[in-house]
Design an enzyme around this catalytic site. Structure first.
Site, PDB file in Angstrom:
ATOM      1  N   GLY A  63       0.794  -1.178  -0.027  1.00 55.06           N
ATOM      2  CA  GLY A  63       0.019  -0.054  -0.154  1.00 55.06           C
ATOM      3  C   GLY A  63       1.059   1.131  -0.001  1.00 55.06           C
ATOM      4  O   GLY A  63       1.931   1.383  -0.541  1.00 55.06           O
TER       5      GLY A  63
ATOM      6  N   GLU B 135      -6.470 -11.005   4.262  1.00 53.02           N
ATOM      7  CA  GLU B 135      -6.408  -9.627   4.817  1.00 53.02           C
ATOM      8  C   GLU B 135      -8.096  -9.356   5.059  1.00 53.02           C
ATOM      9  O   GLU B 135      -8.010  -8.680   6.280  1.00 53.02           O
ATOM     10  CB  GLU B 135      -5.982  -8.566   3.699  1.00 53.02           C
ATOM     11  CG  GLU B 135      -6.127  -7.417   3.841  1.00 53.02           C
ATOM     12  CD  GLU B 135      -5.599  -6.517   2.767  1.00 53.02           C
ATOM     13  OE1 GLU B 135      -4.506  -6.627   2.030  1.00 53.02           O
ATOM     14  OE2 GLU B 135      -6.544  -5.727   2.090  1.00 53.02           O
TER      15      GLU B 135
ATOM     16  N   HIS C  81      -3.856 -13.600  -0.538  1.00 47.75           N
ATOM     17  CA  HIS C  81      -3.464 -12.722   0.379  1.00 47.75           C
ATOM     18  C   HIS C  81      -4.283 -11.606   0.842  1.00 47.75           C
ATOM     19  O   HIS C  81      -4.482 -11.348   2.020  1.00 47.75           O
ATOM     20  CB  HIS C  81      -2.113 -11.846  -0.154  1.00 47.75           C
ATOM     21  CG  HIS C  81      -1.448 -10.760   0.539  1.00 47.75           C
ATOM     22  ND1 HIS C  81      -2.332  -9.513   0.463  1.00 47.75           N
ATOM     23  CD2 HIS C  81      -0.574 -10.482   1.576  1.00 47.75           C
ATOM     24  CE1 HIS C  81      -1.635  -8.838   1.122  1.00 47.75           C
ATOM     25  NE2 HIS C  81      -0.701  -8.966   1.825  1.00 47.75           N
ATOM     26  N   ASN C  82      -5.086 -11.277  -0.006  1.00 49.25           N
ATOM     27  CA  ASN C  82      -6.076 -10.186   0.119  1.00 49.25           C
ATOM     28  C   ASN C  82      -7.191 -10.893   0.982  1.00 49.25           C
ATOM     29  O   ASN C  82      -8.004 -10.192   1.534  1.00 49.25           O
ATOM     30  CB  ASN C  82      -6.612  -9.473  -1.098  1.00 49.25           C
ATOM     31  CG  ASN C  82      -5.583  -8.630  -1.401  1.00 49.25           C
ATOM     32  OD1 ASN C  82      -4.574  -8.539  -1.351  1.00 49.25           O
ATOM     33  ND2 ASN C  82      -6.088  -7.309  -2.080  1.00 49.25           N
TER      34      ASN C  82
ATOM     35  N   LYS D  94      -1.251 -13.333  -4.658  1.00 51.75           N
ATOM     36  CA  LYS D  94      -1.863 -12.034  -4.170  1.00 51.75           C
ATOM     37  C   LYS D  94      -3.090 -11.829  -3.651  1.00 51.75           C
ATOM     38  O   LYS D  94      -3.753 -11.279  -2.714  1.00 51.75           O
ATOM     39  CB  LYS D  94      -1.295 -11.015  -5.046  1.00 51.75           C
ATOM     40  CG  LYS D  94      -2.022  -9.460  -4.574  1.00 51.75           C
ATOM     41  CD  LYS D  94      -1.329  -9.253  -3.239  1.00 51.75           C
ATOM     42  CE  LYS D  94      -1.675  -7.674  -3.007  1.00 51.75           C
ATOM     43  NZ  LYS D  94      -2.694  -6.965  -3.415  1.00 51.75           N
TER      44      LYS D  94
END
Lengths: 301, 301, 301, 301
Positions: free
Chosen positions: C123, C180, C176-177, C173
């Site tokens: 980010g 999250e 990963h999100n 990814k």
């Protein structure tokens, strides 16, 4: 009305029979000769190829597909399209994904052939109790098929209806099945709680029977659950393994696509996936994590 | 500061050691002689009864309980209360339910004894890295204990604090554990998805290592997960069975009582229950239902 | 290394800067002149068209895309392909769906151009702290890009890595999100429970600070949450509305496709949908149902 | 049979009427004179105090409580106990928590008074359609009450039954309501998905009517849902606010206590909590977190 039934498995054969009982003429097609012969005993004629089937029907023709969703449906339709003529009607009565239906309808429409999707509920009970039919397609085509729908449904004027344009029938059936998953899971969880309250020694079948009359949770699924609990109160010999046939997944996908929160329908699907994952990597890793941070003992396999 | 440590299991013994390392005097009590002797090697003295423990401490006394939550805590406190005098402080550092803490504090308060609850996080790593301490109780009592908290925490001025009146320390620890359940479940699900994407042949440990640096999901739990994945990439020999020690259940109860939707923490608890239910009646009944309405085959056990 | 950066928005501009700081040469392209000029101040050169960009790079070229996933990425790639030559490398550093990546890679591969997908986390903090990079693609191409990855990552030898063949970077990814989402939801639920326990008057920021040191739930997300709670303890002026940028949905889809139960990641997504549905038809219908069977009063809008 | 009905609210008054219609003698008591007078019009007598009620009944007496669960029930029972004699029967027909029932039964049992718990489903429809009655208690006491149950139930020999010892009736009713939550949520989610598929312009009431006949999801709840959708297709004027009356919470508590995973029943409860939380701190904090790590914009209130 005279129509061709393509696919004489459990569903197709039963629907054909129900039509025959009500005076319709059915020409059946199935690659299995045995399936064709079985239907003939109920008064149908049969065809041993799609070509023969189409030839046996008066124009404009009505062809009803009752074959497994997906590739088999595509293969049947691909073979059928060149045999048909403008004005004919094709009905897909299977559990097709409505997005496939939209694609297929476009193709048939380009040839002047009406494509109607008919979501069909009722399972093995439909032969005697009638089918609940959720129909999508052109209004005039649906109207032409009225005598067929009236015979298949539980009653002439109820249990069937056009819900919207082509695709909407399968869409509605998909959501129907999503709801079904949620209801089933709710009942199963409830009976499981009753079962585990051993201090009360509850008779699950007896409770299901009480609930069948006058309670807020009475339903046809509960009637069937009562049957199942009577036959096999402890579910002896049954593996804790729950299959799914696709509509639940599509409902979850669609809900997300539409931004509609559907937590219970979604969780019901996830529970089915879970029932088939008896060696969960997730749970093993959780156990390993607990050991890492807290020294909590790991249960060995 | 000189204080008595009651309960010399993994947590109590480690905390006592950390206090000894920082110059405090610890008198340890545990019903197991071996546990007492082990602590003596680190410089503590010990007492073989609560009476002897209390007698060994200067008034006003500080007694720190590090015993299993529930009955054992009640028994210890019941035995301790008649031995104490006004002005003494009792700290419950265990994972007690905050409602029990409120009840016990009332009883000790009636005798002029300060009751402090200290939610303690850090697990087996706390000895070296320090403990995160969430403290509830009277401000003056907490202030008197400052030297102890400063030694137990990762640093003098961080990782510990009074969060509110008595009960609030255990309440905060309870919610901490609820969050922990949710985080663990999120990681475990994610790694499970990676694991099942066999087409990519992903190295889970390698991915965990990448995520440990610069990613949004980096955390101490991820560090530990990376360790676990390095040691045992396939979780070989680990049963898919996840225990729970109570705080998750209490968090769920509390959320419902407060009308706070906590779906993820709740579901994380349910997943642990699920991991231990390898003969699910729910799933068997679902399979039976599917057979009833649709004639779908049942998988045999 | 000299490379072209396509897309100089928040992410692209920061990544270009981090590369410049570490001695790389960056030629930036963005349709917005202001974005190009802003980057030039940090030592980059820029190009006002893709053609000019490609012309400014030595063969074999390295082109790094940092543009919004979906259509914009496709448009950029379509425009880029005819300008490139065998041996060039294209890196998609955005949040593309890995299925799109597989499709695109095939197309570039047919022209002898290496396609590398780089899932990028970090980010707005990545400029200073470095980015976590999950890389998919041909081993040789990834190796050629090593100097770039070493500069972008938090450290030369950590926080980045090739996780597998092309597509696997974006896949990783995506997961990963998903994780999250689950972690964020767990924290948010926990703090909400604390917030609603008004009897204790808890200071949420203070608790977050305690947890940051030594607790099992410490993490970078918790550090940020502590910041947010310090700045705005009551979340004043913030609507209870949570956006999602797609990866969560894809993770849910993928989990279902792989038959992996992922209840917590899934529920976290559903909660975001829920946050945006402030006029829930579901809830209205539930209220109407309760009125139908039990005469329970309906709350009016 | 002559019996006393305590509590002449919606449920109590309807049940009394159903008993009167079937030839029983009912003496009604309610603190509200209007409620007593209303029942007298249907042929009951009434008493203006518990003392007068007890005096009006022949020994051994039958007293049926139909008052709100919780404190009101305790107060009624406390007032009643000293007025009764060994051999009398007290029936609690309300939605009491079964744990309260166990406690109360013990107290009455100590005085030789039989305590029977009767979980009652049927809502406002019970007067005409009969009530589903789940009964717990001593076999002999339940047998003595047979004429009453036969009149209240939908039919003499179905819709009622003794499910086990005292407490088991309310336990079974509690689980019934848990299932009800799950079913309601499943339907509501499904109709919401249909509603949001605006491209098809679906008529929700029409679909409910189709499903009512022959479908797998047919049920009494669906009949009522169809009514609700017919009267108010858009749920105009109804707030998205769903109350809960306690049994759902207890079911969730019990499931956790029994280690039975009940994700769908649990989530259905959480959705009701969510419907009442229109200013979610959880969601606000999630929005703030996204802003912290990714610079994602916050929607302002």
């Amino acid at each position: 009305m005279k129509l061709g039934m393509i696919g004489l498995g459990r569903m197709g054969a039963n629907m054909a029979q129900r039509l025959l009982r009500d005076g319709h003429e059915v020409v059946g097609f199935d690659p299995q000769a045995a399936a064709r012969q079985a239907l003939e005993k109920h008064g149908a004629t049969s065809a041993d190829s799609l070509e023969a089937l189409v030839a046996a029907l008066p124009a404009p023709r009505v062809l009803w597909l009752m074959v497994p969703a997906g590739e088999v449906t595509d293969q049947s339709l691909d073979a059928l399209l060149p045999l048909l003529a403008p004005g004919d009607i094709v009905v897909d009565g299977g559990n097709s994904n409505y997005k496939d239906t939209l694609r297929r309808a476009k193709q048939f429409d380009a040839h002047g052939i009406a494509y109607v999707d008919c979501g069909t509920s009722g399972g093995v009970w439909g032969l005697d109790e009638g089918y609940s039919l959720m129909i999508g397609g052109d209004e005039a085509a649906v109207e032409r098929l009225r005598p067929v729908f009236e015979s298949l449904a539980p009653a002439r004027d109820s249990g069937w209806g056009r819900v919207g344009p082509v695709g909407s029938g399968h869409f509605t059936k998909m959501v129907h099945n999503g709801i079904e998953y949620g209801m089933m899971q709710a009942y199963a969880e409830g009976f499981s709680i009753l079962k585990h309250k051993t201090a009360f020694g509850l008779d699950l079948h007896g409770i299901a029977e009480i609930w069948r009359h006058g309670s807020v949770v009475r339903s046809w699924l509960l009637d069937l659950t009562a049957d199942a609990l009577q036959k096999n109160p402890d579910m002896a010999g049954i593996a804790p393994y729950v299959a799914d046939s696709g509509e639940g997944r599509w409902t979850v996908d669609e809900a997300i696509e539409l931004n509609v929160p559907a937590p219970v329908i979604t969780q019901s699907l996830i529970e089915r996936l879970r029932s088939r994952d008896d060696d969960s990597f997730t749970d093993k890793l959780l156990s390993a994590m607990r050991n890492e941070f807290g020294g909590h003992p790991i249960k060995k396999e």
